[in-house]
Design an enzyme around this catalytic site. Structure first.
Site, PDB file in Angstrom:
ATOM      1  N   VAL A   1      -5.808   1.240   5.821  1.00  0.00           N
ATOM      2  CA  VAL A   1      -4.451   1.399   6.353  1.00  0.00           C
ATOM      3  C   VAL A   1      -3.865   2.648   5.701  1.00  0.00           C
ATOM      4  CG1 VAL A   1      -4.092  -1.055   6.795  1.00  0.00           C
ATOM      5  CG2 VAL A   1      -3.405  -0.088   4.592  1.00  0.00           C
TER       6      VAL A   1
ATOM      7  N   LYS B   1     -10.732  -8.368   5.426  1.00  0.00           N
ATOM      8  CA  LYS B   1     -10.335  -7.654   6.639  1.00  0.00           C
ATOM      9  C   LYS B   1     -10.845  -8.300   7.913  1.00  0.00           C
ATOM     10  CE  LYS B   1     -10.348  -3.346   4.048  1.00  0.00           C
ATOM     11  NZ  LYS B   1     -10.978  -2.051   3.794  1.00  0.00           N
TER      12      LYS B   1
ATOM     13  N   CYS C   1       0.836  -1.211   0.000  1.00  0.00           N
ATOM     14  CA  CYS C   1       0.000   0.000   0.000  1.00  0.00           C
ATOM     15  C   CYS C   1       0.866   1.254   0.000  1.00  0.00           C
ATOM     16  CB  CYS C   1      -0.919   0.001   1.221  1.00  0.00           C
ATOM     17  SG  CYS C   1      -1.790   1.575   1.420  1.00  0.00           S
TER      18      CYS C   1
ATOM     19  N   GLU D   1      -5.287   8.180   8.536  1.00  0.00           N
ATOM     20  CA  GLU D   1      -4.948   9.076   7.405  1.00  0.00           C
ATOM     21  C   GLU D   1      -3.432   9.219   7.331  1.00  0.00           C
ATOM     22  OE1 GLU D   1      -7.118  10.218   5.207  1.00  0.00           O
ATOM     23  OE2 GLU D   1      -8.751   9.324   6.348  1.00  0.00           O
ATOM     24  N   SER D   2      -2.868   8.754   6.198  1.00  0.00           N
ATOM     25  CA  SER D   2      -1.408   8.651   6.092  1.00  0.00           C
ATOM     26  C   SER D   2      -0.680   9.962   6.385  1.00  0.00           C
ATOM     27  CB  SER D   2      -0.999   8.126   4.725  1.00  0.00           C
ATOM     28  OG  SER D   2      -1.496   8.959   3.695  1.00  0.00           O
TER      29      SER D   2
END
Lengths: 241, 244
Positions: free
Chosen positions: A72, A59, A32, A85-86
């Protein structure tokens, strides 16, 4: 340190216990790009962490307690605090672990990094569209859109006259946008940076960065994952293990 | 402080000079909710500033040197540094200016406010779509339903936290970032969208008590006058209500 090669947890798996003292946990998936941002920051800052990979095609029910959206990356610390939230996880890490700052201290320089981040924001959905595109015409159109977006980034590097987006050293903004450039080759999109020479040089410089190269996924493995992923295979996320 | 009573600058206008030392400039428009966020932060932090309003339907050519697409708000300081995107501008002000901090100090609490902002992202678009639909005499039941759903998410947060404001018991950055759209619900004709969200209504009441919010509250009749002219494509819409 990081067990980024651990098999993913899926439906029916037991929820993981509390985060051990002295570590921070990232819920991730090996391929990802959003989670890669967080892993790059963890690595660059030398933050002790553990990685729990999630099977995004199957999941675990308990994962929705970590993030109701089921996405993720998610950070969990040993106070049980969850950050999603990255980009938010990356900024949190930079603030909570003050050694080796990746964001500039100067408020204007920090704002500039956020403005570049906004400039980049159309790229991830474009990659998504490209992967799902069915026809040669569609792909051709999307490639043209990529060129347009990349021109904007080329302009930034031209104006700044620096190697990286935040100056002459690698910093937060470079890590935030890198994962999508890493995937260009495997997606056969390298031609889209042919007319943006400074961006091309930036890609080369990024590949030499120790943090980036430590987390690099080779093109063949990524392609193997992608083939399975677009077929919604539950085996996709563990490809290559 | 900053007077927002200046006529908007349009095509053919003389570009403004450099920003005077000791001030920061905001390029704005009196009725824009995004610029409203930044004006709230400027006032809340007591930052000396000047306001240049832009005629958004007839933008000056020089304005594109401030923002590539001519959007507002844009901050310009006396070092000729330009900052845009309303949220980035607000954070810049909080970082660059001393005194009252609007974002929390704690990294986790800061992250929480940024996660809350993500929850809000559909609201500006939905409220604008409702406004346009109503003004054009169209149905907007689906839009209002979608907006109510978004408000339910925010209601859940307030209920779960059991606090008056989104960041705790005191007003903070996230409240100011949300506020402009809630101030506009009434004048847009969609105030009933908070009928089922009591905690959100209490928050609105509490916000209206905040001195900063109050100081920038736009008079309903003036706003309606602006909206009427705006939807008639009248060139002077943006200056409605200003004394000649």
């Amino acid at each position: 340190m990081s067990a980024g090669s651990a098999k993913s947890l899926d439906k029916g798996s037991a929820p993981p216990g509390p985060v051990p003292q002295g570590l921070i946990r990232v819920y991730s998936m090996r391929f990802c790009p959003f989670a890669q941002r967080t892993r790059l920051v963890l690595q660059a800052k030398g933050i002790r962490h553990e990685v729990i990979n999630i099977n995004l095609k199957n999941k675990p029910e308990w994962f929705f307690k970590k993030n109701p959206a089921g996405l993720v990356p998610v950070l969990e610390n040993n106070q049980g605090q969850l950050i999603c939230e990255s980009a938010i996880t990356c900024e949190y890490l930079d603030e909570a672990y003050p050694e080796k700052r990746l964001l500039p201290a100067d408020p204007y320089e920090k704002a500039c990094q956020k403005m570049v981040f906004e400039l980049f924001s159309k790229v991830p959905p474009l990659v998504g569209r490209f992967i799902r595109s069915k026809t040669k015409e569609d792909r051709s159109g999307i490639k043209e859109e990529f060129r347009q977006e990349f021109s904007k980034l080329e302009e930034v590097l031209t104006n700044k006259k620096t190697t990286f987006f935040g100056g002459n050293s690698i910093s937060m903004i470079d890590y935030l946008i890198w994962p999508w450039f890493e995937r260009l080759e495997a997606l056969e999109l390298n031609e889209c940076i042919d007319h943006t020479p400074k961006l091309k040089l930036w890609v080369a410089a990024m590949r030499k960065d120790p943090t980036v190269s430590a987390l690099l996924t080779d093109g063949k493995t990524f392609q193997g994952f992608l083939n399975l992923y677009v077929q919604n295979s539950v085996e996709a996320c563990d490809y290559g293990l | 402080m900053g007077e927002d009573a200046s006529r908007s600058l349009g095509k053919g206008s003389v570009p403004p000079g450099p920003v005077p030392e000791g001030l920061i400039r905001i390029y704005s428009m009196r009725f824009c909710p995004f610029a409203h966020r930044t004006r709230l932060v400027l006032l809340a932090k007591g930052i000396s500033h000047e306001i240049i309003n832009i005629n958004l339907r007839n933008k000056p050519d020089w304005y594109y040197t401030k923002h590539p697409f001519g959007q507002i708000p844009v901050l310009e300081n006396s070092r000729c540094q330009l900052i845009y995107e309303s949220v980035i501008a607000c954070e810049y002000l909080d970082d660059a200016y001393p005194g009252r901090k609007l974002y929390p100090y704690d990294p986790y609490e800061r992250a929480r406010q940024k996660m809350l902002l993500e929850l809000f992202y559909k609201v500006p678009h939905l409220t604008k779509e409702c406004l346009v639909a109503l003004r054009c005499g169209k149905e907007c039941c689906d839009l209002k339903l979608a907006l109510r759903e978004e408000f339910c998410n925010l209601e859940e947060i307030l209920s779960y936290q059991n606090t008056v404001f989104f960041g705790g018991d005191c007003i903070s950055m996230i409240d100011y970032l949300f506020w402009p759209w809630f101030e506009r619900l009434d004048v847009y004709g969609i105030a009933d969208c908070v009928n089922h969200t009591p905690a959100l209504r209490l928050w609105i009441d509490a916000m209206k008590q905040d001195p900063t919010v109050c100081a920038l509250l736009i008079d309903k009749n003036i706003f309606l006058g602006f909206l009427n002219l705006y939807f008639q494509n009248h060139p002077d819409a943006f200056d409605y209500g200003l004394n000649c």
